[in-house]
Scaffold this motif. Structure first.
Motif, PDB file in Angstrom:
ATOM      1  N   VAL A 123      -0.684  94.497  69.452  1.00 58.47           N
ATOM      2  CA  VAL A 123      -0.816  94.891  68.048  1.00 58.47           C
ATOM      3  C   VAL A 123      -2.233  94.603  67.567  1.00 58.47           C
ATOM      4  O   VAL A 123      -2.854  95.429  66.892  1.00 58.47           O
ATOM      5  CB  VAL A 123       0.204  94.136  67.161  1.00 58.47           C
ATOM      6  CG1 VAL A 123      -0.020  94.461  65.690  1.00 58.47           C
ATOM      7  CG2 VAL A 123       1.626  94.496  67.559  1.00 58.47           C
ATOM      8  N   ARG A 154       3.400  97.594  64.564  1.00 55.91           N
ATOM      9  CA  ARG A 154       4.175  96.408  64.190  1.00 55.91           C
ATOM     10  C   ARG A 154       5.659  96.658  64.381  1.00 55.91           C
ATOM     11  O   ARG A 154       6.396  95.757  64.754  1.00 55.91           O
ATOM     12  CB  ARG A 154       3.875  96.043  62.731  1.00 55.91           C
ATOM     13  CG  ARG A 154       2.496  95.421  62.616  1.00 55.91           C
ATOM     14  CD  ARG A 154       2.085  95.214  61.186  1.00 55.91           C
ATOM     15  NE  ARG A 154       0.782  94.559  61.148  1.00 55.91           N
ATOM     16  CZ  ARG A 154       0.126  94.272  60.046  1.00 55.91           C
ATOM     17  NH1 ARG A 154       0.635  94.585  58.873  1.00 55.91           N
ATOM     18  NH2 ARG A 154      -1.042  93.663  60.094  1.00 55.91           N
ATOM     19  N   GLN A 155       6.091  97.879  64.118  1.00 63.56           N
ATOM     20  CA  GLN A 155       7.502  98.214  64.360  1.00 63.56           C
ATOM     21  C   GLN A 155       7.833  98.075  65.844  1.00 63.56           C
ATOM     22  O   GLN A 155       8.968  97.792  66.201  1.00 63.56           O
ATOM     23  CB  GLN A 155       7.794  99.644  63.891  1.00 63.56           C
ATOM     24  CG  GLN A 155       7.778  99.835  62.385  1.00 63.56           C
ATOM     25  CD  GLN A 155       6.364  99.956  61.822  1.00 63.56           C
ATOM     26  OE1 GLN A 155       5.375  99.893  62.552  1.00 63.56           O
ATOM     27  NE2 GLN A 155       6.260 100.133  60.521  1.00 63.56           N
ATOM     28  N   LEU A 190       6.954  95.721  67.720  1.00 65.43           N
ATOM     29  CA  LEU A 190       7.327  94.332  67.979  1.00 65.43           C
ATOM     30  C   LEU A 190       8.830  94.147  67.784  1.00 65.43           C
ATOM     31  O   LEU A 190       9.480  93.407  68.515  1.00 65.43           O
ATOM     32  CB  LEU A 190       6.580  93.383  67.045  1.00 65.43           C
ATOM     33  CG  LEU A 190       5.074  93.270  67.239  1.00 65.43           C
ATOM     34  CD1 LEU A 190       4.481  92.359  66.160  1.00 65.43           C
ATOM     35  CD2 LEU A 190       4.756  92.699  68.609  1.00 65.43           C
ATOM     36  N   ILE A 191       9.376  94.805  66.771  1.00 63.57           N
ATOM     37  CA  ILE A 191      10.816  94.694  66.524  1.00 63.57           C
ATOM     38  C   ILE A 191      11.582  95.358  67.671  1.00 63.57           C
ATOM     39  O   ILE A 191      12.582  94.826  68.152  1.00 63.57           O
ATOM     40  CB  ILE A 191      11.176  95.304  65.149  1.00 63.57           C
ATOM     41  CG1 ILE A 191      10.447  94.530  64.041  1.00 63.57           C
ATOM     42  CG2 ILE A 191      12.684  95.274  64.930  1.00 63.57           C
ATOM     43  CD1 ILE A 191      10.764  94.987  62.634  1.00 63.57           C
ATOM     44  N   ALA A 192      11.078  96.500  68.119  1.00 64.18           N
ATOM     45  CA  ALA A 192      11.715  97.177  69.258  1.00 64.18           C
ATOM     46  C   ALA A 192      11.687  96.275  70.495  1.00 64.18           C
ATOM     47  O   ALA A 192      12.664  96.192  71.249  1.00 64.18           O
ATOM     48  CB  ALA A 192      11.008  98.500  69.538  1.00 64.18           C
ATOM     49  N   GLN A 193      10.599  95.584  70.686  1.00 68.14           N
ATOM     50  CA  GLN A 193      10.474  94.644  71.806  1.00 68.14           C
ATOM     51  C   GLN A 193      11.544  93.552  71.709  1.00 68.14           C
ATOM     52  O   GLN A 193      12.180  93.174  72.694  1.00 68.14           O
ATOM     53  CB  GLN A 193       9.065  94.026  71.802  1.00 68.14           C
ATOM     54  CG  GLN A 193       8.873  92.800  72.694  1.00 68.14           C
ATOM     55  CD  GLN A 193       8.851  93.128  74.178  1.00 68.14           C
ATOM     56  OE1 GLN A 193       8.741  94.280  74.561  1.00 68.14           O
ATOM     57  NE2 GLN A 193       8.987  92.099  75.005  1.00 68.14           N
ATOM     58  N   GLY A 194      11.756  93.061  70.494  1.00 70.88           N
ATOM     59  CA  GLY A 194      12.772  92.024  70.284  1.00 70.88           C
ATOM     60  C   GLY A 194      14.169  92.504  70.634  1.00 70.88           C
ATOM     61  O   GLY A 194      14.952  91.785  71.252  1.00 70.88           O
ATOM     62  N   PHE A 201       5.609 107.524  67.555  1.00 68.01           N
ATOM     63  CA  PHE A 201       6.405 107.652  66.334  1.00 68.01           C
ATOM     64  C   PHE A 201       5.522 107.319  65.133  1.00 68.01           C
ATOM     65  O   PHE A 201       5.476 108.051  64.153  1.00 68.01           O
ATOM     66  CB  PHE A 201       7.608 106.704  66.403  1.00 68.01           C
ATOM     67  CG  PHE A 201       8.616 106.907  65.306  1.00 68.01           C
ATOM     68  CD1 PHE A 201       9.656 107.811  65.461  1.00 68.01           C
ATOM     69  CD2 PHE A 201       8.526 106.203  64.111  1.00 68.01           C
ATOM     70  CE1 PHE A 201      10.577 108.011  64.448  1.00 68.01           C
ATOM     71  CE2 PHE A 201       9.456 106.401  63.101  1.00 68.01           C
ATOM     72  CZ  PHE A 201      10.476 107.306  63.261  1.00 68.01           C
ATOM     73  N   HIS A 202       4.823 106.195  65.227  1.00 62.48           N
ATOM     74  CA  HIS A 202       3.901 105.793  64.151  1.00 62.48           C
ATOM     75  C   HIS A 202       2.494 106.243  64.563  1.00 62.48           C
ATOM     76  O   HIS A 202       1.630 105.441  64.873  1.00 62.48           O
ATOM     77  CB  HIS A 202       3.976 104.278  63.932  1.00 62.48           C
ATOM     78  CG  HIS A 202       5.332 103.824  63.489  1.00 62.48           C
ATOM     79  ND1 HIS A 202       5.751 103.895  62.177  1.00 62.48           N
ATOM     80  CD2 HIS A 202       6.381 103.324  64.182  1.00 62.48           C
ATOM     81  CE1 HIS A 202       6.999 103.448  62.094  1.00 62.48           C
ATOM     82  NE2 HIS A 202       7.402 103.096  63.286  1.00 62.48           N
TER      83      HIS A 202
END
Lengths: 295, 295
Positions: free
Chosen positions: A24, A31-32, A34-38, A104-105
């Motif tokens: 990032v 940043r989104q 990172l959530i997908a990674q989680g 996507f982003h």
């Protein structure tokens, strides 16, 4: 970077987090992402953080498809580029698949950073800069190159958005997805769903290529034709259920047996009462007895 | 913010992501916190994105403990502050629990931002600024205030680091955790593990307070004494397994029945073959037959 002490029980997982945070920071990963990674981390934990047999099978079929394809394309997003840039380039070179960045982003800056990262890892040509909104999607993933994803017959989509996966399948392209979540729309929609960590899947696929390159097309098609994606999905879910059962037994102090049967450990007399009580808990939970809860 | 089209099938989940990304942008939430959020999303999906009965039970016991405590403290991190600041303040005011900010990725700037956010939501006093390294931990979560977490008898720790949870339990404090992952060290170590989304759990707990405030201490202790955290953990895992089984049946085209038995739909003659084939897949996966895989 926050310093993580080496004796922290989740040192490796936390270090991987730091690495994707670095993705990032250098502008490749959103940043989104990172959530997908989680989300991936959670499903990887449930699958046992290893390549299960059915995933290995799906990886082999994916390699066959990439070798059989006339215009295979590897779609790269910010997470994939941060996690395994060298492996994506190697897969591309060994199978003849084109690399195309698709986000996507999407920002042009991120596209450029990812193209640079892939070129630093040996890629010759990377598509994605000259993308047009050719897919019937309302978001930025609609933008693809005409000679790349738009014309592809087989597409390899690691860490994919489920929405686009469906559109690609509707366009009669064969889609290979890498997704640790066997319940995701991507996994359910793709023709070959690799339920594995991208960092484990890619080296395994690269290792398989020489063997399959020596086979004739007919034999490769035979392997592809025999493949059933439902087997792979149901098997991955079964593995998660088995791991969850093992955890339940651990909580209840019941020994997990390889043969599947449950052995109880009666050595310690103080334990006997606990085991009995825990067996009672297990019974209540399985029966969902009303006495489990307060009024 | 990237614009998400309203017809995207995961619109709500993606919007929540955007909100926690905003938490990072305003300096309260760490980037690593985004990954933690993603892990939570995955487990929430598996639990069915609702408060299960055993979690409701744990929430009730947690409220009893907070009311019984002499020096209860609510530990707040960057994710909790971004997701439910008003609810944390309300829980604090209605139970008399102190609020203390405690961060794994601690910076004084983040401490200040979170204190400000809680004060904007009505908090009077928020501890955390004058923390000293009083806990036996090698990372920043060691830093707590003497009158706050260090002296607390009951600690409410939403979205906790497992490492610290163990240290607090070893100090003979009663720990209430909110964690969507029933397998986490936090969930396994806490005395009361609420396996629920913090955004669902807090309003439910706040609603329960008036009822329990009317009860005498003896009755509250009775509820607490009857509680068994293992029941709650095993029940949450059981729910996940049930949801996974339902998904397997969906993939195989087997109807899920409320009574638990599986009905097959034989109406469409073309379907009959598919059902037979899928039943065969289910059998193979359950037997882990060798013929599932290629050589």
């Amino acid at each position: 970077m926050t310093e993580i002490p080496k004796n922290h029980p989740r040192y490796e997982s936390l270090m991987t987090r730091e690495q994707i945070v670095a993705g990032v920071e250098n502008g490749m990963t959103s940043r989104q992402g990172l959530i997908a990674q989680g989300r991936g981390e959670a499903f990887d934990y449930l699958i046992g953080e290893k390549t299960i047999e059915s995933a290995d099978y799906a990886e082999a079929v994916a390699v066959c498809l990439l070798l059989l394809a006339e215009n295979p394309v590897i779609s790269v997003n910010g997470n994939a580029a941060a996690l395994a840039p060298a492996e994506l380039v190697a897969l591309s070179q060994l199978t003849g698949a084109k690399l195309e960045v698709n986000l996507f982003h999407r920002t042009e800056e991120r596209i450029q950073k990812i193209i640079s990262a892939l070129k630093e890892n040996g890629a010759d040509v990377v598509l994605g800069e000259n993308a047009e909104p050719l897919l019937p999607l309302e978001h930025e993933r609609a933008k693809v190159e005409r000679d790349g994803i738009f014309d592809a017959d087989v597409i390899f989509v690691p860490l994919e958005d489920g929405d686009r996966c469906k559109v690609l399948a509707d366009m009669k392209k064969l889609v290979i997805a890498v997704d640790l979540n066997p319940l995701s729309r991507t996994a359910q929609t793709a023709h070959v769903s690799i339920i594995d960590n991208l960092k484990r899947a890619l080296p395994k696929m690269i290792d398989m290529i020489p063997e399959f390159k020596n086979m004739n097309e007919e034999d490769l098609w035979e392997i592809v034709d025999a493949y059933d994606n439902n087997v792979v999905l149901v098997d991955a879910i079964e593995t998660m259920k088995e791991n969850l059962t093992a955890k339940q037994n651990e909580i209840l102090g019941i020994e997990n047996d390889d043969a599947g049967s449950k052995k109880e450990k009666p050595e310690d007399p103080r334990k006997a009462g606990r085991i009995q009580r825990n067996a009672e808990i297990a019974r209540k939970v399985l029966m969902r007895g009303g006495d489990l809860m307060m009024e």
